[in-house]
Structure formats: C-alpha cells, structure tokens
Design a protein around this motif. Sequence first.
Motif, PDB file in Angstrom:
ATOM      1  N   PHE A 166      40.054  11.980 -58.323  1.00  0.00           N
ATOM      2  CA  PHE A 166      40.560  11.734 -59.675  1.00  0.00           C
ATOM      3  C   PHE A 166      42.059  12.015 -59.752  1.00  0.00           C
ATOM      4  O   PHE A 166      42.827  11.232 -60.327  1.00  0.00           O
ATOM      5  CB  PHE A 166      39.803  12.601 -60.675  1.00  0.00           C
ATOM      6  N   LYS A 167      42.491  13.128 -59.164  1.00  0.00           N
ATOM      7  CA  LYS A 167      43.920  13.462 -59.174  1.00  0.00           C
ATOM      8  C   LYS A 167      44.731  12.406 -58.431  1.00  0.00           C
ATOM      9  O   LYS A 167      45.825  12.016 -58.873  1.00  0.00           O
ATOM     10  CB  LYS A 167      44.152  14.834 -58.551  1.00  0.00           C
ATOM     11  N   TYR A 168      44.201  11.918 -57.314  1.00  0.00           N
ATOM     12  CA  TYR A 168      44.900  10.899 -56.530  1.00  0.00           C
ATOM     13  C   TYR A 168      45.080   9.626 -57.358  1.00  0.00           C
ATOM     14  O   TYR A 168      46.155   9.004 -57.351  1.00  0.00           O
ATOM     15  CB  TYR A 168      44.109  10.608 -55.256  1.00  0.00           C
ATOM     16  N   ILE A 169      44.033   9.251 -58.101  1.00  0.00           N
ATOM     17  CA  ILE A 169      44.106   8.054 -58.945  1.00  0.00           C
ATOM     18  C   ILE A 169      45.097   8.252 -60.082  1.00  0.00           C
ATOM     19  O   ILE A 169      45.931   7.383 -60.363  1.00  0.00           O
ATOM     20  CB  ILE A 169      42.708   7.710 -59.500  1.00  0.00           C
ATOM     21  N   ARG A 170      45.018   9.408 -60.746  1.00  0.00           N
ATOM     22  CA  ARG A 170      45.923   9.663 -61.864  1.00  0.00           C
ATOM     23  C   ARG A 170      47.385   9.667 -61.408  1.00  0.00           C
ATOM     24  O   ARG A 170      48.269   9.116 -62.078  1.00  0.00           O
ATOM     25  CB  ARG A 170      45.591  10.998 -62.525  1.00  0.00           C
ATOM     26  N   ASP A 171      47.637  10.281 -60.271  1.00  0.00           N
ATOM     27  CA  ASP A 171      49.008  10.295 -59.751  1.00  0.00           C
ATOM     28  C   ASP A 171      49.497   8.875 -59.497  1.00  0.00           C
ATOM     29  O   ASP A 171      50.653   8.537 -59.784  1.00  0.00           O
ATOM     30  CB  ASP A 171      49.074  11.112 -58.458  1.00  0.00           C
ATOM     31  N   TYR A 172      48.617   8.029 -58.967  1.00  0.00           N
ATOM     32  CA  TYR A 172      48.978   6.632 -58.705  1.00  0.00           C
ATOM     33  C   TYR A 172      49.266   5.904 -60.019  1.00  0.00           C
ATOM     34  O   TYR A 172      50.253   5.163 -60.129  1.00  0.00           O
ATOM     35  CB  TYR A 172      47.841   5.938 -57.956  1.00  0.00           C
ATOM     36  N   GLN A 173      48.410   6.107 -61.022  1.00  0.00           N
ATOM     37  CA  GLN A 173      48.591   5.416 -62.298  1.00  0.00           C
ATOM     38  C   GLN A 173      49.912   5.812 -62.960  1.00  0.00           C
ATOM     39  O   GLN A 173      50.626   4.948 -63.496  1.00  0.00           O
ATOM     40  CB  GLN A 173      47.410   5.712 -63.226  1.00  0.00           C
ATOM     41  N   TYR A 174      50.247   7.084 -62.933  1.00  0.00           N
ATOM     42  CA  TYR A 174      51.490   7.523 -63.558  1.00  0.00           C
ATOM     43  C   TYR A 174      52.710   7.086 -62.750  1.00  0.00           C
ATOM     44  O   TYR A 174      53.737   6.694 -63.323  1.00  0.00           O
ATOM     45  CB  TYR A 174      51.479   9.037 -63.762  1.00  0.00           C
TER      46      TYR A 174
END
Length: 585
Positions: free
Chosen positions: A131-139
């Motif tokens: 989840f953190k990896y995805i959120r970092d990518y989205q931001y």
Amino acid sequence: MPVRPCSKKRSIKTNCRTCAVIILLLVCGKASLAQQTIQSKQYPKDAFRYPLDLPPVTAGSFGELRPAHFHSGLDFKTMQRTGFPVHAVGDGYVSRMRIQFGGFGQAIYVTHPNGYTSVYGHIQSFTPEEFKYIRDYQYKNQTFEADIAVPKGMFKVLKGDVIAMSGNEGASAGPHVHFELRDTLTQETINPQLFGLTIPDEVPPTITAIGIYHLNGNPFSEKTPKEFLSVTGSAGNYHLLKPQVLQLSGNTGFGIAVTDQNSASNNHNGVYSIQMKLDGQTVYTFAVERFAFDQTHAVNAYTDYPAFLLSRRMIQKCFILPGSRISLYPQSINRGIIPFNDNQLHDVEFICKDVMGNTSTVKLKVQSNTSANNIAPLKPLGTLMHYDDNNDFYNGKVRVQIMPGNLYDDLDFMYDTQPMKPGAYSVTHRIHNKFTPIHDEYELWIKPDMDLGKYADKAVIVNAATGSIGGQYDGGFVKATAHAFGDFYIKVDSVPPVITPINIRNGSNLKAISAIKLRMSDNLSGVKSFAGKIDGKWVLVERNYKTKILSYTFTADIVPGKHNFEFTVIDAKNNIATFTAQFTR
C-alpha cells in the motif's frame, strides 16, 4: 485526401484449419474418474494452491462468453463478503500492482519461477508495504490510476503468503476474487483448472438449441439465412424437440446453444470444449485452453453476433470466420463448413464437455439434397470489402479506413445518410450497421456541413448509440477512431464539466469529517483528467466505479486550522471546471 475505393471482385477464400497436434490428456476429477480433455500441452498439476482458504466455488468460468470478450479467469466466490485473505498461489515476487477506474479496480500480479504469472483482481486492500509503495507512486506521479511495474525482489512471496484481502472493487457485480494464470513470456491467459485448481463438478453441460446457417460461399452476416431448432434432454443425452431428418443443401454451418454448471454453484457458465463430427470424423473443435488478450474481442466472431443483439441469444457458431485469429480453435476441416452435395444421409454429432470431462451430446440426421434451392452467390449492393485487405471508402463527405485484422469476414459495406440532428454540425452518416462487429478499430473522417469557425478544436464525432468517440479537426474533416459501425455525426463540446460537492462548501468545518466527497460529470466529450489540491499541494482524490463518488481522505499532514481546497476537472476538449472552498480542520 487519398482515395482507394474497394470495388474489386474475387471469390471468398475458404481456409482449412487443422491443428498439427492435439494431445488428449487425462484429467482426474474428484470422483477419480479419468476423462479426456483437449489440450495442446501439459501444465504442472501440483505447482499452485488455491488463492483462498475457502471451498472452491466459482461465479464465472474460464473462457465463459461475455459481451465483447471471453472471460479470462476463474471468479472465486467469497460468500457475498469482502475481507478474506488472498494467498500467493506459489513462490515468486510481486511484479505488478494496478489501480484503475473500472476493470479490476485493484489488482496484484505475482511472477513465479516456473514461467507463469498469477493475477488477483477486485481486491479490497494490499499489505501495508504494498500500500505504501502504491501511495508513494501515486503522489510522485500525481495520479489516481496507476499501473506499476514492481522491481524484481521488492516484494518476494512464498506459497501461501497473504498478499491482499478480497474485495468488490472495480467493475465487479459482487464480492469475489478474479483469478488468472498467465504465461509470463507471452501473457496469454491459461485455464487455471488445467493446473489442478479444479472445481467440484459432476454436472454435464446443458444444450438448448441448434442453429443452421445456409452459407453457400457467401460471407456470414445478419442476412445469412438461418434457423434455430429447439433441443431437449437431460443427463448428457439430448435430441431435437421435434425429431426430424434435416434436408440441407450446399455449404452449411452449424451453431449450438450450450451452457454448463458445476456441482458447487448454480451459476450458468461456459463449456470447455465443443466438437462437431460428420459421419464420425471430427470437422470442428473449440477448446478454451488459453488465449491472448488481443484476441478476446473475437468472441463476436465465435458467437452469432446479430442474434445476440436482436434477442440476447448466445449461439456458439461451429464454423470459423476467415478473419478470426483466436487460438481457441485447435482443429477444423474447411473451417467447420460442411458441403451437403452428395444426396446421401449423414450423421452430425455435437460433443460438449466441461473441463472435468462431463459430456453432453446431440445427434442430427441430415439428408444431403442437391436438388434443393441453393443460396445465390453474393451480389454486393454496396462496396465489397475484404477481411484481409486495407479497405478505404471515400465519397467526399466521409471516409472509412479499415485495416486488415478488423473484419472477420468479407463485407457488403453499406452507406447512407440521415437528417441532421439538433445541435449537430453534419448530417448523420450511417456507417454500415451495428450487426457487423469490428475486432478492434477503424478510422473515420466526417466533413462538417456547417462552418465550425472558432469551435473547430472543440469538434467531436458522436456515435448516436453510445456518445462521443472523440475527434480532431484536420484538413477540413473531423477524424476519430471508431470501434463499432453505426450512425455518426459531428457535434461541438464547448461546455465545461460540472462539479457537485457533496459534503463541502465554502466555510465548512470539516473537523469531524474523514473525507471530502464530490461528484463530477461532463455533457459530451467525457472527463480527461481531474486533480485535487489543498493549500496548493496535490492530494490524492480517489474515484469509486460503483458510486461514481470522488473522495479525498484526510491524512495526518492536514493540521488543524484553515485550509483551501481546489478541485479541477478537464474534459477531452480541454474545457475546464474548478471548484474551490475554504474549510476548517
């Protein structure tokens, strides 16, 4: 504008497809009864486990017929609930994670060292690290939708590890896990039950009708003379509702209406294989072993597409259209088309199986009758287009360019015009009709009948049935890529999208609110992009496919005090709408 009319005449090709090798493998069911299954190769039976720790019950089968595609996996039911642990079916590493509006909604991909990749769709949530990896990518990329190629070794998994929680995200009709096994190299999707991930099944397929198509060398179309005969029976043995000897003449195609169920569910699914025999010789074979995703639209060539549009009746044609390139036909003679021209009595048999080998059959008696009236060869009333040609139609007002690979059969292409609709900038151009499917796309140019003036860059082509297909003005024409035949005309989109706040307005106190929620809509060309900002900084606004609600969930960095929220929507013709509000947190 170059013109190449498609008017040459030639006979329609009759291709003969034969499979070099068909391997009959023994697949053992729960009852330990060996059954023959049509496969091109063997797959490892003990490499993978089930993705859920639940009894294997499915809502959808591999290769099941869906509108415009073959179903690409197994849909494992989750008892109408979400939140069950989803397990890696084998050792490997997470190679891809995806967030999308519609489709799977949220999905995770695991690549395994044995050459296969497992896919888990409609999941509710990821592990905290994922989840953190995805959120970092989205931001970092300032995007809600994300298709992330994960570096090898970032998230290693062992067989049985929990990699996600089951959900109901995206274009899902209910809670379940969509599960696929793909060939890692080719990305072809493969029937998971061939890997031993079987579903309890002692139920043979159900046959309800037989279709007869009088082809006689003509291309298949909505004009093909045909008849449907009702079928009755049970326990795998079926026959015509009205027993008769069929009087047939000339080149004939057959079709069949058949569905399947398993022992664990009442859902009606697709069969694994269909064979058609003429006097004991197999002349046609269909088997849902594996296929590539760029082939999946060919379901519209496999089924009687006009019959489906007219009556929602799903007839599976047992003859192959010459432009269909899907790999689900391992064998055929003369593309499954049978020439009845010898005045002899023939036996035609259909053998339908599920992947566990449960079998249903129906047999026909056919009297070949050369004295019967044959269907006259095609005399085009319009422009004859060939499925394997670059077809280019142009009449000064409209141009249609169809590249090879997009028609499934030769086509008597028809064109007409209809009166101009209110607000349109051109008459309505009738581009053939909706009963002929397009595999992928074609290019369409329409010349305006009214001066676009300052709105030239706002022009779009509209499909009267489905809405805008986009478009760009160039050289006196509006050009767009179309995916279906139908009625088309030009309109102008100069109206910005509409933003409707749900729980925020200027001056709102949002201290007790966990998320800002809005809706958005557009009148014609469709939303191209949207973005939210708080105090000038981009924030993640998520879009729910089912509710169509957009939401920003507050994070810890939004400290108590006054803040400014800004939400911007841009449509496909670059019309912009912005909503702003000051709020207190």
